[in-house]
Design a protein around this motif. Structure first.
Motif, PDB file in Angstrom:
ATOM      1  N   MET A 111       0.836  -1.196   0.000  1.00 15.53           N
ATOM      2  CA  MET A 111       0.000   0.000   0.000  1.00 15.53           C
ATOM      3  C   MET A 111       0.870   1.244   0.000  1.00 15.53           C
ATOM      4  SD  MET A 111      -3.215  -0.999   2.507  1.00 15.53           S
ATOM      5  CE  MET A 111      -2.208  -1.710   3.798  1.00 15.53           C
ATOM      6  N   LYS A 112       0.261   2.342  -0.391  1.00 12.44           N
ATOM      7  CA  LYS A 112       1.013   3.589  -0.555  1.00 12.44           C
ATOM      8  C   LYS A 112       0.252   4.725   0.136  1.00 12.44           C
ATOM      9  CE  LYS A 112       2.692   4.127  -4.638  1.00 12.44           C
ATOM     10  NZ  LYS A 112       2.784   4.436  -6.099  1.00 12.44           N
ATOM     11  N   ILE A 113       0.985   5.504   0.951  1.00 17.39           N
ATOM     12  CA  ILE A 113       0.369   6.636   1.648  1.00 17.39           C
ATOM     13  C   ILE A 113       1.151   7.914   1.366  1.00 17.39           C
ATOM     14  CG2 ILE A 113       1.682   6.206   3.795  1.00 17.39           C
ATOM     15  CD1 ILE A 113      -0.816   7.235   5.324  1.00 17.39           C
ATOM     16  N   VAL A 114       0.424   8.980   1.135  1.00 17.01           N
ATOM     17  CA  VAL A 114       1.012  10.311   0.960  1.00 17.01           C
ATOM     18  C   VAL A 114       0.751  11.102   2.239  1.00 17.01           C
ATOM     19  CG1 VAL A 114       0.865  12.503  -0.281  1.00 17.01           C
ATOM     20  CG2 VAL A 114       0.794  10.342  -1.548  1.00 17.01           C
ATOM     21  N   LEU A 115       1.820  11.601   2.851  1.00 17.89           N
ATOM     22  CA  LEU A 115       1.716  12.453   4.026  1.00 17.89           C
ATOM     23  C   LEU A 115       1.922  13.896   3.603  1.00 17.89           C
ATOM     24  CD1 LEU A 115       3.795  10.391   6.634  1.00 17.89           C
ATOM     25  CD2 LEU A 115       1.330  10.322   6.219  1.00 17.89           C
ATOM     26  N   LEU A 116       0.949  14.738   3.906  1.00 17.67           N
ATOM     27  CA  LEU A 116       1.054  16.153   3.566  1.00 17.67           C
ATOM     28  C   LEU A 116       1.697  16.889   4.740  1.00 17.67           C
ATOM     29  CD1 LEU A 116      -2.456  16.849   1.956  1.00 17.67           C
ATOM     30  CD2 LEU A 116      -0.364  15.991   0.891  1.00 17.67           C
ATOM     31  N   VAL A 117       2.819  17.547   4.464  1.00 17.55           N
ATOM     32  CA  VAL A 117       3.545  18.305   5.485  1.00 17.55           C
ATOM     33  C   VAL A 117       3.586  19.758   5.010  1.00 17.55           C
ATOM     34  CG1 VAL A 117       5.632  18.422   6.901  1.00 17.55           C
ATOM     35  CG2 VAL A 117       4.928  16.247   5.892  1.00 17.55           C
ATOM     36  N   PRO A 118       2.555  20.538   5.321  1.00 17.68           N
ATOM     37  CA  PRO A 118       2.450  21.883   4.774  1.00 17.68           C
ATOM     38  C   PRO A 118       3.391  22.893   5.407  1.00 17.68           C
ATOM     39  CG  PRO A 118       0.597  21.440   6.207  1.00 17.68           C
ATOM     40  CD  PRO A 118       1.352  20.155   6.088  1.00 17.68           C
ATOM     41  N   ASP A 119       3.927  22.587   6.614  1.00 23.93           N
ATOM     42  CA  ASP A 119       4.848  23.526   7.250  1.00 23.93           C
ATOM     43  C   ASP A 119       5.694  22.784   8.277  1.00 23.93           C
ATOM     44  OD1 ASP A 119       3.284  23.261   9.589  1.00 23.93           O
ATOM     45  OD2 ASP A 119       1.985  24.901   8.944  1.00 23.93           O
ATOM     46  N   GLY A 120       6.636  23.512   8.880  1.00 25.72           N
ATOM     47  CA  GLY A 120       7.608  22.884   9.761  1.00 25.72           C
ATOM     48  C   GLY A 120       7.062  22.384  11.074  1.00 25.72           C
ATOM     49  N   VAL A 121       5.940  22.932  11.542  1.00 27.40           N
ATOM     50  CA  VAL A 121       5.451  22.550  12.862  1.00 27.40           C
ATOM     51  C   VAL A 121       4.943  21.106  12.893  1.00 27.40           C
ATOM     52  CG1 VAL A 121       4.883  24.920  13.498  1.00 27.40           C
ATOM     53  CG2 VAL A 121       3.142  23.492  12.441  1.00 27.40           C
ATOM     54  N   ALA A 122       4.615  20.546  11.737  1.00 31.85           N
ATOM     55  CA  ALA A 122       4.123  19.165  11.696  1.00 31.85           C
ATOM     56  C   ALA A 122       5.253  18.142  11.743  1.00 31.85           C
ATOM     57  CB  ALA A 122       3.282  18.944  10.434  1.00 31.85           C
ATOM     58  N   VAL A 123       6.480  18.613  11.581  1.00 27.08           N
ATOM     59  CA  VAL A 123       7.608  17.688  11.448  1.00 27.08           C
ATOM     60  C   VAL A 123       7.859  16.916  12.737  1.00 27.08           C
ATOM     61  CG1 VAL A 123      10.097  17.526  11.084  1.00 27.08           C
ATOM     62  CG2 VAL A 123       8.711  18.985   9.599  1.00 27.08           C
ATOM     63  N   ARG A 124       7.967  17.634  13.853  1.00 31.07           N
ATOM     64  CA  ARG A 124       8.353  16.973  15.095  1.00 31.07           C
ATOM     65  C   ARG A 124       7.337  15.930  15.535  1.00 31.07           C
ATOM     66  NH1 ARG A 124       8.042  19.140  21.167  1.00 31.07           N
ATOM     67  NH2 ARG A 124       5.905  18.488  20.708  1.00 31.07           N
ATOM     68  N   ASN A 125       6.070  16.293  15.572  1.00 32.67           N
ATOM     69  CA  ASN A 125       5.062  15.426  16.163  1.00 32.67           C
ATOM     70  C   ASN A 125       4.801  14.154  15.376  1.00 32.67           C
ATOM     71  OD1 ASN A 125       4.896  17.512  17.942  1.00 32.67           O
ATOM     72  ND2 ASN A 125       2.767  18.040  17.520  1.00 32.67           N
ATOM     73  N   TYR A 126       4.999  14.197  14.073  1.00 35.50           N
ATOM     74  CA  TYR A 126       4.654  13.044  13.242  1.00 35.50           C
ATOM     75  C   TYR A 126       5.844  12.466  12.481  1.00 35.50           C
ATOM     76  CZ  TYR A 126      -0.132  14.134  14.427  1.00 35.50           C
ATOM     77  OH  TYR A 126      -1.278  14.355  15.137  1.00 35.50           O
ATOM     78  N   ILE A 127       6.607  13.308  11.807  1.00 34.88           N
ATOM     79  CA  ILE A 127       7.701  12.796  10.972  1.00 34.88           C
ATOM     80  C   ILE A 127       8.863  12.282  11.821  1.00 34.88           C
ATOM     81  CG2 ILE A 127       9.239  13.310   9.043  1.00 34.88           C
ATOM     82  CD1 ILE A 127       6.223  13.394   8.427  1.00 34.88           C
TER      83      ILE A 127
END
Length: 470
Positions: free
Chosen positions: A1-17
């Motif tokens: 399976m294939k998933i696309v993660l949308l990371v629109p700005d830097g604040v999402a990086v720490r919590n998820y990526i």
């Protein structure tokens, strides 16, 4: 399976990526693709951390709304703030309308949006109609057509937005829905829902708690309750990982702190809280009056996105009492101080973990850090006085915000009601932490799904279920 993660700005990086969420998806045989609008140095940091777990990096194309579409989006936002404030009987929600105008064009846009938003707020069905018109405008945009072609080639099984407020992801979600690609969004923070920052509509919504689930269903009645999934948030998982934790002596040696002294953490808010430096100075003045042998030291952590010099005078005035440990967030471009250019380094996780682990109490003005400290069952003291007389900024307004209603009937924090209370309240919190906000753990359990260390796995399992369901 294939998933696309949308990371629109830097604040999402720490919590998820940076969390185990990516690894959970990889272990479930997902091919992970990052669709992002963050700078190249941030991508390099992610690559160094996650290796080949992420198979592809693609840049979110620049999306420019037409002037009319922008007015409709802003009008809907203002209308929802009006609607939410009435629905929840809370006028402070209207403070989240950004009425500042730096140009004539923006001034006109805001005034028109306010007028139109006021009109359409009269009926909820009108809000929905205008939001559908906005969706149609996004779908007709040339950027959406480009994204549609790219998604057709990628053919992902799922698209997950890691920050619901970013309008630059709207074309991707519009194209995904047209192509019948399953999609969802996390609600990024515990205070986001009443702020009317849900730009697109999704198949699924991932929230922190049952409380958020109820709130989302109440304010967005068109969203089916079955489509709201309680999964917690990965951001508290780092506190349970030994590899981030340093010995107190080692951590304090790096930042010239005394391991034999008690430590007060002052965690500051961003520039929207204008008197943070004054609070910090009040704290330093009062703590400096305590006898040297029992005087605690102050560890200062500023808000990561506040890069101003407003604290410099206080820091320079109290070099033997106040010890700043600046968050390790980086700016890729000095010319563009925006959320897309600011991002956290992976090292900042360790800084935050050890700041919380080795401080005895945290002092702040309504910060989420209350929950970080609660993970280790440590007390928080909320500032509850106006440091400047006759100011338009009122502390009462802060604690009237909707997300603080979740604390009702819970003695979850201690309160500093005047400058003169610093000494007594801090010494009490240090000497008898169990008596300062003794219901802090219960509040944390109300705010975010437990056990905290399972949240990455819970989110990943929900997505796997959604991808495999018919």
């Amino acid at each position: 399976m294939k998933i696309v993660l949308l990371v629109p700005d830097g604040v999402a990086v720490r919590n998820y990526i940076y969390s185990d969420f990516i690894k959970e998806l990889h272990q479930a045989n997902f091919e992970v693709i990052l669709y992002h609008q963050i700078p190249a140095p941030a991508i390099l940091e992610i690559q160094n951390l996650q290796g080949d777990i992420i198979s592809d990096y693609r840049i979110i194309p620049n999306f420019k709304e037409g002037f009319l579409a922008r007015i409709v989006r802003e009008s809907c936002s203002y209308a929802r703030l009006l609607f939410n404030s009435k629905k929840l009987h809370n006028k402070t929600i209207l403070q989240f309308w950004n009425s500042k105008s730096s140009s004539t064009r923006r001034f006109l846009l805001l005034r028109i949006s306010e007028l139109l938003g006021y009109c359409i707020s009269k009926r909820y069905s009108w809000i929905l109609k205008f939001e559908k018109w906005y969706d149609s405008a996004v779908l007709a945009n040339s950027v959406t057509k480009l994204v549609e072609a790219e998604l057709t080639k990628l053919n992902p099984d799922y698209i997950l937005n890691l920050h619901q407020r970013a309008f630059n992801t709207a074309p991707i979600i519009a194209a995904a829905k047209k192509l019948n690609i399953k999609n969802g969004t996390v609600i990024f923070s515990w205070d986001n829902i009443p702020k009317a920052r849900l730009v697109s509509r999704y198949d699924s919504y991932f929230v922190w708690s049952d409380l958020m689930k109820s709130e989302l269903n109440k304010l967005y009645s068109e969203i089916q309750i079955i489509d709201i999934k309680v999964v917690g948030t990965p951001q508290f998982e780092f506190y349970f990982k030994d590899n981030f934790q340093l010995k107190k002596e080692d951590f304090f040696k790096i930042y010239n702190l005394n391991p034999n002294k008690n430590t007060v953490c002052f965690s500051a808010n961003d520039a929207s809280s204008p008197y943070e430096a004054k609070y910090l100075e009040d704290l330093c003045q009062e703590i400096s009056k305590i006898e040297e042998e029992v005087r605690p030291q102050i560890l200062f952590r500023r808000c990561p996105v506040d890069l101003s010099n407003r604290f410099d005078a206080v820091i320079n005035k109290y070099p033997d009492l106040l010890f700043p440990i600046n968050p390790d967030w980086r700016i890729a471009s000095a010319e563009q101080n925006t959320f897309t250019e600011i991002y956290p380094s992976f090292l900042d996780i360790g800084l935050l973990v050890n700041t919380v682990l080795h401080s005895d109490v945290v002092v702040n003005l309504g910060s989420t850090m209350v929950h970080d400290f609660a993970v280790y069952n440590k007390p928080c003291l909320y500032l509850n006085y106006d440091p400047v007389e006759n100011s338009s900024f009122k502390v009462k307004d802060v604690f009237d915000f909707q997300h603080f209603r979740s604390m009702q009937n819970l003695n979850a924090v201690g309160w500093i009601n005047s400058k003169e209370e610093f000494q007594d309240k801090i010494q009490r919190a240090i000497n008898n932490p169990e008596n300062t906000g003794d219901y802090r753990m219960q509040w944390l359990q109300k705010i975010v799904k437990h056990p905290l260390q399972n949240n990455s796995s819970t989110l990943a399992k929900e997505i796997i279920t959604l991808c495999t369901s018919v």
